[in-house]
Design a protein around this motif. Structure first.
Motif: not given
Length: 309
Positions: A300-308
């Motif tokens: 629902s909001a912009g993605v600034a960071a991802l972590c698996w």
């Protein structure tokens, strides 16, 4: 399990392809979500503090960094020192996993310090990126927005400027080796193989010069850029974004299509055991599958960071 740091907290989803995600940390805008080889759990840097979760995101602890707006975090490769970079541009270290902090004031002594400011960020700057490599655990690399790249060889106590030849609007420094870095900047993509003594610009001939973050996996270097800064992304021309892949460490790039291209900008990267994943400013998560980029889900909001994790 995928953790996504967004403009509205941290969300959790199962697998690279998901139908829905749940918010697990309500902390406002998230800058980074990171995990480190020698450290338990995952860290989230946000404009309301630095948080840590050791149970997959079910619960989070505010680590009490002296300045509230935390933009970057680094768990030292030796497992001893935890670093936090803030806005305004200060750097803190903890020797007890975040129980107590002290400032690494040597960063303030750099000759260029008085020039670290921009009207976009309240006429101040922030430590946007922190990195280190296991083969040189005491060497800390800091990227300042706006202020350039700087290197410490003693765990952050004393610093040397490495800003000559690289744009000073630094968004991210990908540490690929002890001396090998790729800097994503508001004015280009740069590589050094001598710890910043010299830099080579990699995006010559490319019309998209606003780079946010690069990522490397299995011999491929990924980078994404927009034609200009975020203030233009909603205008008449939109973001006009592009995604690049390189098999030769950035000497040459191929432009590839992805869901959301060219309106959405890839801001974040991670990888699971089989896929490279990316997140966009419009909340889309995409992943590489059978040589193509496909959609995994929407947030629902912009993605600034991802972590698996």
């Amino acid at each position: 399990m995928l953790l996504a740091g967004t403009y509205d907290g941290v969300y959790r989803a199962r697998g690279p392809r998901f139908d829905s995600a749940e918010q697990v940390l309500d902390a406002g805008r998230v800058m980074r979500v990171r995990r480190f080889e020698e450290w338990d759990g995952v860290f989230a840097t946000t404009k309301s503090g630095l948080y840590r979760s050791t149970d997959g995101g079910d619960s989070w602890t505010d680590l009490g960094v002296p300045r509230e707006e935390v933009y970057s975090v680094l768990g030292g490769p030796d497992g001893d020192r935890l670093y936090a970079g803030t806005h305004p541009a200060h750097l803190y270290v903890s020797d007890d996993s975040g129980e107590t902090w002290r400032e690494l004031s040597g960063l303030q002594d750099l000759p260029s310090r008085d020039s670290w400011h921009t009207p976009r960020h309240r006429d101040e700057a922030h430590v946007r990126s922190l990195g280190a490599h296991a083969d040189a655990p005491d060497r800390v690399v800091a990227g300042i927005e706006v202020g350039g790249v700087h290197v410490s060889d003693d765990g952050g106590e004393a610093w040397t400027e490495r800003r000559s030849g690289v744009h000073d609007d630094v968004h991210h420094v990908l540490v690929r080796g002890p001396d090998h870095y790729v800097a994503s900047c508001g004015g280009g993509l740069y590589r050094t193989r001598d710890a910043g003594e010299t830099w080579v610009r990699l995006d010559d001939g490319v019309e998209h010069t606003y780079f946010r973050e690069a990522f490397a996996r299995d011999g491929t270097l990924y980078a994404a850029a927009a034609r200009s800064s975020p203030g233009t992304w909603q205008g008449k021309r939109g973001a006009d974004a592009a995604l690049f892949e390189s098999e030769d460490d950035g000497d040459t790039f191929e432009t590839v299509a992805y869901p959301g291209h060219p309106d959405e900008v890839v801001l974040a990267w991670t990888a699971d055991d089989g896929h490279v994943l990316a997140g966009t400013n419009d909340g889309r998560v995409v992943f590489r599958s059978s040589g193509e980029w496909v959609e995994g889900g929407r947030l629902s909001a912009g993605v600034a960071a991802l972590c698996w994790v």
